[in-house]
Design an enzyme around this catalytic site. Structure first.
Site, PDB file in Angstrom:
ATOM      1  N   LYS A 136       7.446  15.540  46.027  1.00 29.26           N
ATOM      2  CA  LYS A 136       6.069  15.058  45.918  1.00 29.26           C
ATOM      3  C   LYS A 136       6.066  13.582  45.494  1.00 29.26           C
ATOM      4  O   LYS A 136       6.937  13.151  44.742  1.00 29.26           O
ATOM      5  CB  LYS A 136       5.368  15.936  44.869  1.00 29.26           C
ATOM      6  N   CYS A 191      -1.912   7.657  52.007  1.00 25.10           N
ATOM      7  CA  CYS A 191      -2.624   8.834  51.480  1.00 25.10           C
ATOM      8  C   CYS A 191      -4.128   8.607  51.573  1.00 25.10           C
ATOM      9  O   CYS A 191      -4.643   7.602  51.102  1.00 25.10           O
ATOM     10  CB  CYS A 191      -2.252   9.121  50.034  1.00 25.10           C
ATOM     11  N   LYS A 232       5.679   6.007  55.929  1.00 19.12           N
ATOM     12  CA  LYS A 232       4.842   7.149  56.308  1.00 19.12           C
ATOM     13  C   LYS A 232       3.449   6.649  56.654  1.00 19.12           C
ATOM     14  O   LYS A 232       2.758   6.076  55.817  1.00 19.12           O
ATOM     15  CB  LYS A 232       4.772   8.180  55.179  1.00 19.12           C
ATOM     16  N   GLY A 277       5.080  21.025  56.525  1.00 19.01           N
ATOM     17  CA  GLY A 277       4.312  20.934  55.289  1.00 19.01           C
ATOM     18  C   GLY A 277       3.516  22.179  54.976  1.00 19.01           C
ATOM     19  O   GLY A 277       4.030  23.150  54.414  1.00 19.01           O
ATOM     20  N   ASN A 314       0.396  11.383  58.279  1.00 17.58           N
ATOM     21  CA  ASN A 314      -0.168  11.903  57.044  1.00 17.58           C
ATOM     22  C   ASN A 314      -1.445  12.664  57.434  1.00 17.58           C
ATOM     23  O   ASN A 314      -1.751  12.812  58.614  1.00 17.58           O
ATOM     24  CB  ASN A 314      -0.460  10.726  56.094  1.00 17.58           C
TER      25      ASN A 314
END
Lengths: 278, 333
Positions: B75, B160, B194, B294, B221
């Protein structure tokens, strides 16, 4: 992480032995799961895979309400209670005996067995699906020669919604009920009933465990803190994984400084560790 | 994204289907080799866990040896601890999961002291996922960990959707490039960028990352989304929006991996709604060298063991003896 959680395995194969319609949208699912069942303690839950397809995608968590024939070594089957409320439970409604089902568990930490003096009372307060872990706890207490004196209080809007009442009666547990409309037992809510019962217990001799709808849990937390009674609330937050990976089921600490995972730190918490809003 | 940027299929390339010969699953080679500035990552298969779905590894110990994954992506870690977002943090949507976790993490020092020793025990290379509020944050976390034993590289979360700063980097190719270049200036460790799908042109982002020194790009993502209750007029999450993952986003992810794989020359890691070994192969065919799984891990945390066997069976059945032969064999015509 608790030792109990580390022992988790996917049970394969598990087979449905019963999926009984209890009325009012409630069902009792029984599964033959001989490697999982002996390891289940009251308060622990299983994640049920409701579909092999992509939708519904995520497993659904349910507290174990009973293991059969007896809790502990030799147990072969588990029971869970569910209410049909959405796509996942609608799919479960179609489960049939003899079909395989994929369970993950047991997950979460066992409920404590709070000790009280012989003139005291361990109060177990349940509403709705919250009766499931309390029933399993009563099974464990029934197996103990030195079990603390305990009493079950169940609450619902009306008599027909008092799911599990007969099961507690069959266990021979001292049980009182309340209904909002007065159709059975105390007319009013179960937290008022708990308050009345606690009035009869000597100071410092009571303890309790509660599990129910959110409003009931909040009221029980407030009551237990006001009376300074050791009390645990078992939470049923939505849990995508159930084993600590997703951080999706959190509650804040009382000071709001951090979040705790309900699945691996709970699902039951002492009320002193619950925030005012949870 | 204009289609003209895509390279046309090479007309002289051999048909992806190999000559007719019986292959046994045991013969199938799933290995991958990813060049990085510190030498190649050589892994026996292409599957990693997606950051944020694998905790710090220990949560999966009951289900499989976490080191079964080609590498572990824990994480996200930030310089300082983060409490994360207010609950509710997750809601299931059709074939998907909408989340607003908010990068809850213990921070760099706790990660180094507690999680890293634990992660090393699993034996798999560790690709540390990093998030930051500033370029200096990213640099500091990377510099602090890049010589640590077991750390094979970093995945820089520039994408994110649930926290402001990561997304700001990831939305603008120039900012993405600046961030990667700044981190590259302090380390020769392997860097994976990412990328967010929440942009008009993800290929520009990937190219900016490549030009700035990324060794690999990973995508996608989560997609920004909402789930609301019209009766209350409120979000079903603690914040108004969240990030969508799961099978619902797989077609979008596959398309983006396809486009990016043709627009960059560094390896691509495909992420998005993989719930079956066949999906792994889909991503490989459009150009992914490696993949991350995921949301599916919540449903089947032990799936990898069976998947590796099934990958071999699937490839053998089509006459492929090496996974790498399949990479980029998509035929547009």
């Amino acid at each position: 992480m608790s030792r109990a959680t580390r022992e988790v395995r996917t049970v394969e194969p598990s087979t449905i032995t019963r999926n009984e319609d209890l009325g009012e949208g409630w069902f009792l699912l029984e599964v033959h799961a001989p490697s999982l069942a002996p390891r289940v303690r009251a308060g622990q839950f299983v994640q049920v895979k409701v579909s092999e397809g992509d939708d519904p995608l995520i497993r659904r968590p349910f507290s174990v309400s009973d293991v059969l024939p007896e809790p502990g070594d030799g147990a072969e089957r588990i029971q869970i209670l569910y209410q049909v409320v959405g796509p996942g439970t609608r799919r479960m409604q179609r489960f049939r005996p003899e079909e395989p089902v994929d369970l993950l568990g047991p997950l979460g930490n066992p409920l404590p067995h709070p000790e009280v003096p012989s003139n005291g009372l361990l109060l177990l307060v349940g509403g709705g699906i919250g009766v499931a872990p309390l029933h399993m706890l009563c099974r464990e207490l029934a197996a103990r020669a030195d079990a603390p004196p305990h009493k079950v209080l169940l609450g619902a809007r009306r008599r027909s919604l008092l799911v599990g009442w007969e099961a507690f009666e069959r266990l021979g547990v001292d049980t009182e009920v309340s209904t909002d409309d007065g159709s059975a037992g105390h007319a009013g809510n179960v937290v008022e009933l708990a308050r009345r019962v606690l009035d009869t217990v000597p100071a410092g001799a009571a303890a309790g465990i509660g599990c129910g709808p959110h409003g009931m849990n909040v009221a029980l937390r407030d009551l237990s803190l006001e009376r300074e009674i050791p009390f645990w609330i078992s939470l049923e937050n939505y849990m995508p994984c159930g084993f600590g990976a997703c951080f999706g089921c959190v509650i804040p600490t009382p000071d709001g400084s951090r979040y705790r995972r309900v699945c691996v730190e709970g699902p039951a918490f002492p009320t002193s560790e619950l925030p005012a809003v949870f | 994204m204009t289609m003209s940027r895509l390279r046309s299929p090479d007309p002289t390339a051999a048909d992806a289907r190999p000559a007719n010969r019986t292959i046994s699953p045991a013969e199938v080679d799933l290995s991958v080799e990813i060049p990085t500035r510190r030498g190649p990552w050589r892994w026996s298969h292409p599957i990693l866990p997606a950051s944020g779905t694998f905790g710090y590894g220990e949560e999966f110990e009951p289900f499989l040896p976490p080191g079964t994954f080609a590498a572990i992506v824990p994480k996200s870690i930030s310089l300082e601890p983060r409490p994360g977002n207010p609950p509710p943090r997750c809601i299931e949507t059709p074939a998907g999961l909408l989340n607003s976790i908010g990068l809850q993490n213990p921070g760099l020092e706790a990660f180094r002291a507690r999680n890293l020793p634990q992660l090393r025990r699993y034996g798999a290379p560790i690709v540390v996922n990093v998030v930051g509020r500033s370029i200096e944050d990213y640099q500091q976390v990377v510099e602090s960990l890049h010589e640590e034993e077991g750390v094979a590289g970093f995945e820089l979360n520039v994408s994110c959707p649930n926290v402001k700063e990561g997304l700001q980097f990831g939305l603008d190719p120039e900012a993405t490039g600046q961030l990667i270049a700044a981190v590259r200036s302090v380390t020769d460790a392997a860097l994976v960028a990412k990328l967010t799908p929440n942009v008009t042109d993800i290929v520009e982002q990937a190219q900016a990352a490549e030009a700035a020194g990324a060794d690999v790009v990973s995508l996608v993502n989560t997609l920004r989304g909402m789930a609301i209750d019209w009766r209350t007029g409120r979000s079903r999450l603690g914040l108004p929006t969240g990030g969508l993952s799961g099978p619902a986003i797989r077609p979008v992810a596959l398309r983006m991996v396809y486009e990016v794989a043709q627009g960059v020359s560094i390896p691509v890691c495909g992420i998005g709604g993989i719930t079956d070994p066949e999906h792994v192969l889909d991503f490989v065919v459009v150009g992914a060298s490696i993949v991350q799984v995921g949301t599916h891990l919540y449903r089947d945390p032990a799936c990898l063991v069976e998947w590796l066997d099934r990958l071999r069976v699937l490839l053998a059945a089509e006459g492929h003896s090496r996974l790498s032969d399949l990479r980029g064999t998509f035929r547009a015509g």
